[in-house]
Motif scaffolding. Structure first.
Motif, PDB file in Angstrom:
ATOM      1  N   GLY A 297      46.493 -77.552  68.836  1.00 19.61           N
ATOM      2  CA  GLY A 297      46.891 -78.558  69.806  1.00 19.61           C
ATOM      3  C   GLY A 297      47.101 -79.937  69.225  1.00 19.61           C
ATOM      4  O   GLY A 297      46.879 -80.187  68.038  1.00 19.61           O
ATOM      5  N   VAL A 298      47.523 -80.848  70.111  1.00 20.56           N
ATOM      6  CA  VAL A 298      47.784 -82.211  69.669  1.00 20.56           C
ATOM      7  C   VAL A 298      46.485 -82.884  69.241  1.00 20.56           C
ATOM      8  O   VAL A 298      45.402 -82.570  69.731  1.00 20.56           O
ATOM      9  CB  VAL A 298      48.460 -83.038  70.792  1.00 20.56           C
ATOM     10  CG1 VAL A 298      49.841 -82.491  71.083  1.00 20.56           C
ATOM     11  CG2 VAL A 298      47.602 -83.050  72.051  1.00 20.56           C
TER      12      VAL A 298
ATOM     13  N   THR B  76      52.688 -82.311  61.071  1.00 19.18           N
ATOM     14  CA  THR B  76      52.446 -81.106  61.832  1.00 19.18           C
ATOM     15  C   THR B  76      51.076 -80.543  61.517  1.00 19.18           C
ATOM     16  O   THR B  76      50.534 -80.757  60.427  1.00 19.18           O
ATOM     17  CB  THR B  76      53.542 -80.045  61.585  1.00 19.18           C
ATOM     18  OG1 THR B  76      53.376 -78.949  62.495  1.00 19.18           O
ATOM     19  CG2 THR B  76      53.506 -79.508  60.160  1.00 19.18           C
TER      20      THR B  76
ATOM     21  N   TYR C 208      51.951 -74.488  66.489  1.00 18.22           N
ATOM     22  CA  TYR C 208      51.716 -75.790  65.875  1.00 18.22           C
ATOM     23  C   TYR C 208      51.952 -76.923  66.865  1.00 18.22           C
ATOM     24  O   TYR C 208      52.580 -76.749  67.913  1.00 18.22           O
ATOM     25  CB  TYR C 208      52.651 -75.991  64.687  1.00 18.22           C
ATOM     26  CG  TYR C 208      52.220 -75.291  63.425  1.00 18.22           C
ATOM     27  CD1 TYR C 208      52.105 -73.905  63.378  1.00 18.22           C
ATOM     28  CD2 TYR C 208      51.940 -76.015  62.275  1.00 18.22           C
ATOM     29  CE1 TYR C 208      51.716 -73.262  62.217  1.00 18.22           C
ATOM     30  CE2 TYR C 208      51.552 -75.380  61.102  1.00 18.22           C
ATOM     31  CZ  TYR C 208      51.442 -74.005  61.079  1.00 18.22           C
ATOM     32  OH  TYR C 208      51.054 -73.385  59.927  1.00 18.22           O
ATOM     33  N   SER C 209      51.456 -78.079  66.495  1.00 18.66           N
ATOM     34  CA  SER C 209      51.794 -79.325  67.176  1.00 18.66           C
ATOM     35  C   SER C 209      52.447 -80.254  66.167  1.00 18.66           C
ATOM     36  O   SER C 209      52.204 -80.150  64.961  1.00 18.66           O
ATOM     37  CB  SER C 209      50.548 -79.999  67.744  1.00 18.66           C
ATOM     38  OG  SER C 209      49.996 -79.234  68.775  1.00 18.66           O
TER      39      SER C 209
ATOM     40  N   THR D   4      53.073 -80.378  71.572  1.00 20.17           N
ATOM     41  CA  THR D   4      52.903 -78.989  71.155  1.00 20.17           C
ATOM     42  C   THR D   4      54.253 -78.291  71.181  1.00 20.17           C
ATOM     43  O   THR D   4      55.068 -78.519  72.076  1.00 20.17           O
ATOM     44  CB  THR D   4      51.935 -78.239  72.084  1.00 20.17           C
ATOM     45  OG1 THR D   4      52.453 -78.273  73.429  1.00 20.17           O
ATOM     46  CG2 THR D   4      50.560 -78.874  72.082  1.00 20.17           C
ATOM     47  N   TRP D   5      54.483 -77.432  70.184  1.00 14.98           N
ATOM     48  CA  TRP D   5      55.760 -76.712  70.139  1.00 14.98           C
ATOM     49  C   TRP D   5      55.909 -75.776  71.331  1.00 14.98           C
ATOM     50  O   TRP D   5      56.971 -75.651  71.902  1.00 14.98           O
ATOM     51  CB  TRP D   5      55.867 -75.883  68.853  1.00 14.98           C
ATOM     52  CG  TRP D   5      56.370 -76.631  67.683  1.00 14.98           C
ATOM     53  CD1 TRP D   5      55.656 -76.982  66.585  1.00 14.98           C
ATOM     54  CD2 TRP D   5      57.695 -77.137  67.469  1.00 14.98           C
ATOM     55  NE1 TRP D   5      56.457 -77.663  65.700  1.00 14.98           N
ATOM     56  CE2 TRP D   5      57.708 -77.778  66.212  1.00 14.98           C
ATOM     57  CE3 TRP D   5      58.876 -77.101  68.221  1.00 14.98           C
ATOM     58  CZ2 TRP D   5      58.858 -78.372  65.689  1.00 14.98           C
ATOM     59  CZ3 TRP D   5      60.023 -77.701  67.690  1.00 14.98           C
ATOM     60  CH2 TRP D   5      59.997 -78.323  66.447  1.00 14.98           C
TER      61      TRP D   5
ATOM     62  N   THR E 206      52.195 -83.367  75.734  1.00 15.68           N
ATOM     63  CA  THR E 206      52.358 -84.595  74.949  1.00 15.68           C
ATOM     64  C   THR E 206      51.134 -85.492  75.011  1.00 15.68           C
ATOM     65  O   THR E 206      50.335 -85.432  75.945  1.00 15.68           O
ATOM     66  CB  THR E 206      53.579 -85.395  75.430  1.00 15.68           C
ATOM     67  OG1 THR E 206      53.407 -85.717  76.824  1.00 15.68           O
ATOM     68  CG2 THR E 206      54.861 -84.625  75.241  1.00 15.68           C
TER      69      THR E 206
END
Length: 123
Positions: A102-103, A98, A32-33, A52-53, A58
């Protein structure tokens, strides 16, 4: 069930700092992001930053680059937003969110949301 809980908002003078936190629970977030959005009165919700986890990649809104820093603690399932050099136009309710993958920079790409925390910057 995914749950996101924000904390750390408050009132600060212009030029000051605040640190927001988001505690995530309900599943494994490795794919997840996480994102921060904000919404000021009468305005649309806008993207602030995302991470992103897995790799910590970022993405930032241009107006917060160099002032805000997003980070995550995978072991604790928490995300933080360190906000420095705050300005009155940063005043808004800040939301944690969330999404799988990706972001992303738009609110409709995020699946889950926290309840929000108020940030007020006085001039």
């Amino acid at each position: 069930q995914v749950q996101l809980v924000e904390s750390g908002g408050g009132l600060v003078q212009a030029g000051g700092s605040l640190r927001l936190s988001c505690a995530a629970s309900g599943r494994t977030f490795s794919t997840y992001s996480m994102g921060w959005f904000r919404q000021a009165p009468g305005k649309e919700r806008e993207f602030v930053a995302a991470i992103t986890w897995s790799h910590g990649f970022t993405l930032y809104r241009d107006s917060v680059k160099g002032r805000f820093t997003i980070s995550r603690d995978n072991a604790k399932n928490t995300m933080t937003l360190q906000m420095n050099s705050l300005r009155p136009d940063d005043t808004a309710v800040y939301y944690c969110s969330t999404r799988r993958g990706g972001v992303a920079g738009t609110a409709n790409e995020y699946e889950y949301w926290g309840q929000g925390t108020q940030v007020t910057v006085s001039s």
